[in-house]
Design an enzyme around this catalytic site. Sequence first.
Site, PDB file in Angstrom:
ATOM      1  N   HIS A 196      61.276 -75.654 -62.795  1.00 18.52           N
ATOM      2  CA  HIS A 196      60.575 -74.374 -62.829  1.00 18.52           C
ATOM      3  C   HIS A 196      60.141 -73.993 -61.417  1.00 18.52           C
ATOM      4  O   HIS A 196      60.179 -74.813 -60.502  1.00 18.52           O
ATOM      5  CB  HIS A 196      59.331 -74.457 -63.725  1.00 18.52           C
ATOM      6  N   ASP A 198      56.658 -72.026 -59.528  1.00 17.30           N
ATOM      7  CA  ASP A 198      55.254 -71.721 -59.831  1.00 17.30           C
ATOM      8  C   ASP A 198      55.026 -70.222 -59.656  1.00 17.30           C
ATOM      9  O   ASP A 198      55.382 -69.661 -58.610  1.00 17.30           O
ATOM     10  CB  ASP A 198      54.321 -72.501 -58.906  1.00 17.30           C
ATOM     11  N   HIS A 253      61.373 -76.861 -58.802  1.00 18.56           N
ATOM     12  CA  HIS A 253      61.069 -78.282 -58.765  1.00 18.56           C
ATOM     13  C   HIS A 253      60.892 -78.813 -60.180  1.00 18.56           C
ATOM     14  O   HIS A 253      60.787 -78.045 -61.140  1.00 18.56           O
ATOM     15  CB  HIS A 253      59.813 -78.554 -57.923  1.00 18.56           C
ATOM     16  N   ARG A 263      52.495 -92.235 -63.432  1.00 25.69           N
ATOM     17  CA  ARG A 263      52.305 -91.274 -62.344  1.00 25.69           C
ATOM     18  C   ARG A 263      51.184 -90.303 -62.707  1.00 25.69           C
ATOM     19  O   ARG A 263      51.162 -89.776 -63.824  1.00 25.69           O
ATOM     20  CB  ARG A 263      53.592 -90.487 -62.076  1.00 25.69           C
TER      21      ARG A 263
END
Length: 324
Positions: A196, A198, A253, A263
């Site tokens: 996607h 941002d 990204h 993570r």
Amino acid sequence: MVTVSKPLIEQFLVKPNTSPLVIPDIPLIDLSKPESKQHIVKACQDFGFFKVVNHGVPLKFINKLESEAVNFFNSPLATKEKFGPPDPFGYGNKCIGRNGDVGWVEYLLLNAKPESDYPENFQGIVNDYVTSVKTMACEILELLADELKLQPRNVFSKLLKDEQSDSVFRVNHYPPCPEFQEKERNGSKLVGFGEHTDPQIISVLRSNNTSGLEISLRDGSWMSVPPDSESFFINVGDSLQVMTNGRFKSVKHRVVANGTKSRVSMIYFGGPPLSEKIAPLPSLMQGEEDSLYKEFTWFEYKKSAFNSRLSDNRLGLFEKIIAS
């Protein structure tokens, strides 16, 4: 630890991608250096993404927030679900948005305004962290304006500083997935958060030292971004791409999860007020240069983005058709 059946894992898998022919260096910006503004502009033009050091965000704020985030995500599911489902703020698990996107992730989506409602123990910690990160984001936007010779120099940063700024803060947890380890050895990838861009103006990301973030290069290949828990990574958002008439690129990204390691990432999304009109800045238009985008309000674009899939070209609906 969450366990899933093998058939269920399949919905989170993506095929291995071809490696880039040339692996470029991620731009590294030292905010303490006077020449940083030139490097920031070049990074925004070439990548839409860069790494920041000497950022001025106190390490104690970073460590406190990560510690509290780990405590929260280690809580029983019933405890976490008291803060969900997200509407739009709150706790979410595997479902991203309302249009069918899924990922191997659980998250907290929070309003970035200081008076917002947060889970217990998060209030002061999030406020300290967001205030500091927002200051850094505004400094970067003002350095951009300086290098582009824009007046006033707060042409971008004032949108984040506005009391009505529609900024949000997200904490993501990508838990280990033991059931995936065999497929990981075969080269498959487990989607934590799908590809996607941002939609906001600027995004400021920080994670622990577990890898997973990947950015899309111009040849369509995906490049893994080495983690660095003491630095920040900056994304150009769709709105900044429009305001610069495409000079700066909003980078696509994604995050791939891990079979064995957890993570944790936290992202500040700096957005304008809902009523703000987003359009190319006239002072950046050269000669007879045409605007590539129709004017829209942030509310209109945000609504359109939330009604789309993650991987959709969200700006496509707002691009002008320029006659050749």
